[in-house]
Design a protein around this motif. Structure first.
Motif, PDB file in Angstrom:
ATOM      1  N   ALA A  22       0.708  -1.212  -0.018  1.00  0.00           N
ATOM      2  CA  ALA A  22       0.016   0.220   0.000  1.00  0.00           C
ATOM      3  C   ALA A  22       0.918   1.220  -0.149  1.00  0.00           C
ATOM      4  N   TYR A  23       1.883   1.351   0.809  1.00  0.00           N
ATOM      5  CA  TYR A  23       2.905   2.298   1.020  1.00  0.00           C
ATOM      6  C   TYR A  23       3.458   2.502  -0.524  1.00  0.00           C
ATOM      7  N   ALA A  61       4.387  13.724   7.234  1.00  0.00           N
ATOM      8  CA  ALA A  61       3.727  12.972   8.215  1.00  0.00           C
ATOM      9  C   ALA A  61       4.206  11.723   8.240  1.00  0.00           C
ATOM     10  N   SER A  62       3.784  10.965   9.414  1.00  0.00           N
ATOM     11  CA  SER A  62       4.394   9.566   9.402  1.00  0.00           C
ATOM     12  C   SER A  62       3.384   8.654  10.223  1.00  0.00           C
ATOM     13  N   VAL A  63       3.740   7.332   9.922  1.00  0.00           N
ATOM     14  CA  VAL A  63       2.902   6.422  10.528  1.00  0.00           C
ATOM     15  C   VAL A  63       3.723   5.415  11.114  1.00  0.00           C
ATOM     16  N   THR A  64       3.461   4.411  11.937  1.00  0.00           N
ATOM     17  CA  THR A  64       4.187   3.462  12.434  1.00  0.00           C
ATOM     18  C   THR A  64       3.653   1.989  12.041  1.00  0.00           C
ATOM     19  N   ASP A  65       4.277   1.204  11.380  1.00  0.00           N
ATOM     20  CA  ASP A  65       3.905  -0.340  11.120  1.00  0.00           C
ATOM     21  C   ASP A  65       3.762  -1.036  12.252  1.00  0.00           C
ATOM     22  N   PRO A  66       2.908  -2.177  12.370  1.00  0.00           N
ATOM     23  CA  PRO A  66       2.749  -2.982  13.713  1.00  0.00           C
ATOM     24  C   PRO A  66       4.095  -3.401  14.233  1.00  0.00           C
ATOM     25  N   ASP A  67       5.339  -3.372  13.705  1.00  0.00           N
ATOM     26  CA  ASP A  67       6.583  -3.681  14.128  1.00  0.00           C
ATOM     27  C   ASP A  67       7.316  -2.584  14.673  1.00  0.00           C
ATOM     28  N   GLY A  68       6.478  -1.316  14.688  1.00  0.00           N
ATOM     29  CA  GLY A  68       7.240  -0.051  15.145  1.00  0.00           C
ATOM     30  C   GLY A  68       8.391   0.672  14.191  1.00  0.00           C
ATOM     31  N   ILE A  86       7.444   5.056   9.074  1.00  0.00           N
ATOM     32  CA  ILE A  86       7.270   5.302   7.588  1.00  0.00           C
ATOM     33  C   ILE A  86       6.973   7.018   7.423  1.00  0.00           C
ATOM     34  N   GLY A  87       7.674   7.536   6.613  1.00  0.00           N
ATOM     35  CA  GLY A  87       7.580   8.874   6.539  1.00  0.00           C
ATOM     36  C   GLY A  87       6.798   9.143   5.165  1.00  0.00           C
TER      37      GLY A  87
END
Length: 113
Positions: free
Chosen positions: A24-25, A97-104, A107-108
């Motif tokens: 998706a990214y 913006a950034s997100v964190t995947d389920p493993d920490g 992703i920017g």
């Protein structure tokens, strides 16, 4: 010899989930898809996922330029990411913006003015 980064490895616990999220990214399917490594080619860059269960979450942060940061953020959250930084202007109309995947792993996202 390239002067840029050519491979970025993310250590993950759930390879199938990570494959969906990074697909998706990057907006693409993996070019390498094995039980021990999933790799994506993106504009000359290799993004690799290694299922070794490393849970320190200290992987690299990569910022990808996107045309619509809000839509990209929604797609990542829908694929399992958690928002860590809402889109905001860091100067001159540049949005990040950034997100964190389920493993920490972080992703920017970056949207140019």
């Amino acid at each position: 010899m390239s002067s840029g980064i050519t491979v970025i490895i993310y250590h993950v616990k759930d390879l199938a989930g990570a494959k969906a999220l990074y697909g998706a990214y990057l907006g693409s399917e993996p070019t390498t898809d094995t039980p021990y490594y999933v790799g994506f080619e993106f504009e000359g860059q290799q993004i690799g996922l290694v299922p070794d269960g490393n849970d320190n979450g200290s992987g690299p942060v990569c910022f990808r330029d996107v045309p619509d940061i809000a839509a990209s953020l929604r797609a990542l959250v829908a694929a399992g990411a958690r928002t860590t930084e809402e889109p905001h202007d860091v100067g001159g109309g540049l949005l990040v913006a950034s997100v964190t995947d389920p493993d920490g792993n972080v992703i920017g996202l970056r949207q140019l003015p």
